[in-house]
Motif scaffolding. Sequence first.
Motif, short mmCIF file in Angstrom:
data_model
loop_
_atom_site.label_atom_id
_atom_site.label_comp_id
_atom_site.label_asym_id
_atom_site.label_seq_id
_atom_site.Cartn_x
_atom_site.Cartn_y
_atom_site.Cartn_z
N ARG A 106 72.35 123.91 58.02
CA ARG A 106 71.86 123.51 56.69
C ARG A 106 70.37 123.85 56.57
N GLY A 107 69.81 123.65 55.40
CA GLY A 107 68.42 124.03 55.13
C GLY A 107 67.43 122.97 55.58
N PRO A 108 66.15 123.17 55.22
CA PRO A 108 65.10 122.21 55.59
C PRO A 108 65.46 120.78 55.16
N ARG A 364 61.09 120.74 61.16
CA ARG A 364 60.12 121.76 60.74
C ARG A 364 60.08 122.94 61.71
N THR A 365 60.39 122.69 62.99
CA THR A 365 60.35 123.80 63.95
C THR A 365 61.69 124.53 64.00
N HIS A 367 63.36 125.64 61.31
CA HIS A 367 63.52 126.62 60.24
C HIS A 367 62.45 127.71 60.23
N ALA A 368 61.28 127.39 60.76
CA ALA A 368 60.20 128.39 60.79
C ALA A 368 59.22 127.99 61.88
N PRO A 369 58.48 128.97 62.44
CA PRO A 369 57.50 128.59 63.47
C PRO A 369 56.41 127.70 62.85
N ASP A 370 56.06 126.65 63.53
CA ASP A 370 55.02 125.74 63.05
C ASP A 370 54.33 125.18 64.29
N GLU A 371 53.09 125.65 64.53
CA GLU A 371 52.41 125.32 65.78
C GLU A 371 52.20 123.83 65.97
#
Length: 554
Positions: A106-108, A364-365, A367-371
């Motif tokens: 599923r999405g965010p 958050r990590t 679905h996309a890279p997030d430091e």
Amino acid sequence: MNATHEVTNQSTPFTDVNLFRANRPLRDALRVYAPGLDTARLDELGAEAGSTEMQAHARRANAHPPVLHTHDRHGRRIDEVEFHPSYHALLASALRHGLHGTPWSRGPGAHVERAAAFMLFTEAEPSVLCPVSMSYAVTPALRANPALHKAWGGKLAGTAYDERLVPFEQKTAVTMGMGMTEKQGGSDVRANTTHAEPDGRDDWGPRYEVTGHKWFFSAPMCDAFLVLAQTASGPSCLFMPRFLPDGRLNAIAVQRLKHKLGNHANASSEVEFHGATAWLVGEEGRGIPQILAMGALTRLDCALGTAGLMRHALSLALHHTTQRHAFGRPLIAQPLMQNVLADLALESEAATALALRLAVAVDRTDHAPDEHEAVMRRLLTPVAKFWICKRGSHFAQEAMECLGGNGYVEAGGEGVMARIYREMPVNSIWEGAGNIMAIDLLRALRGTDVLPALERELAPARGAHAAYDRAATVVLQTVDQGVHEAQARTLARDLALVLQAAQLHRLAPPLVFETFCASRLAATPDVFGLLPAGTDLEALVERALPIDTRQEKA
Ligand SMILES: Cc1cc2nc3c(=O)[nH]c(=O)nc-3n(C[C@H](O)[C@H](O)[C@H](O)COP(=O)(O)OP(=O)(O)OC[C@H]3O[C@@H](n4cnc5c(N)ncnc54)[C@H](O)[C@@H]3O)c2cc1C
């Protein structure tokens, strides 16, 4: 005919309450952590989890624990565990509500919604969540073998539970477990003796023949497991299905089911692998980090599950003390009981906030890279698992005491509080007991990016409370300087408290944040009920009351 009296002053069962609507701290947290979330599914689950029917299932599933059948009557091995129909009904409900593999497709926001749902379901019955949690957690680890992930991933998210012991191709949904712990070592899995010999390769990659044992192997009716075994290159992560591709049962012999303190509805077994077939997941010799990709997510669920159990225990305590009178007024109106209840409410809300914060980092990590979120995910996993689970048993004991003697009595399973109390310690022990979590925190703190991430996480609440400012400064200094391993628990506690305060500042009314700081940062948390003089106890209790908003309107 034999009664000498009428039954009075006993509380009614806490039932048919929409647990989502009744949980104001959770709803407030979701408004901040998942602002666009459509809560219709949580609302539906809240009603179901709080229903009389689900409570009856929970009672029956625990009163009739699973039974192992190693052989059929002709002497053939079958290794089948028979569960009460109520266990299947509960598991079917958990899968229908997508608490297992669904968030990965599923999405965010999906992991945050699932985390809230996991907590709500815990209030119905926690023990079926063991296979559910492992089935959620396995997906990222399984991705390291794309062929297996392609074949199994879809059914790990299937919402139509299928209880049959048949090959996975025939099933609508599957569940998965894990096998790490052996007799000679659970924390120290490097000492594993189970070994795997190469046995060719096929569509699922390098294949092995596995011989050895697992001392704890929960939910052995799962359709497949990730297991750790020694190959020539060292500990390796292997995928071991119950059935082989040719339809024969794999050589997994279930020796015995554990007789456990709690968690009675769930089966935890001891197994022997007699040349069982398994496929490599990830790199040979890198099995520990590989399987810990799964373990990190079950650790999240230990924190979520304990927060759910705390909320359940608190609701029972509030419900009972509202109805029970002593010394001329309801218990909930007695000042010292208010102090205990308000303090429990603070602890419950802080546990919910911290566990959800970790779920946000996972979301958050994913679905996309997030430091920043990646650092928080790594850091919060041991911190939340350590502190929330450590507080769980203490919390349940105090909530039980609010019910007096009735809290201690199970009465054939109707006494839910005693069941909660027996369930609590497992989340602290399994998937890494307290010391292992505290030591893992020290490992997590080695990165150079940790200090700036922590500073950023703690910054928004700066200036809001003197005790918070002091605690944040001290904990950041300690992180910077490092601590001896013997002090790792102190640091885990201090980090947990300051991070809980930071979340409460974001999510809850100022009274909650300020009282948390005054009682947990300005003072050391001790027994419950020590909130300082002048605290608005009534307002704290009022916020926690499990009042279904439908009842409020009526
Ligand atoms: C109900 C239940 C279900 C379970 N299901 C599964 C399952 O499905 N699959 C699976 O693989 N495992 C399972 N486990 C096992 C569980 O994960 C282990 O029990 C746990 O990891 C601890 O390992 P151990 O029992 O071998 O204890 P040990 O490793 O012997 O640890 C004992 C104590 O020593 C502490 N300790 C260990 N090393 C250190 C150190 N270096 N410094 C300080 N203290 C230390 C630990 O924190 C712990 O308190 C289950 C356990 C339970 C209770």
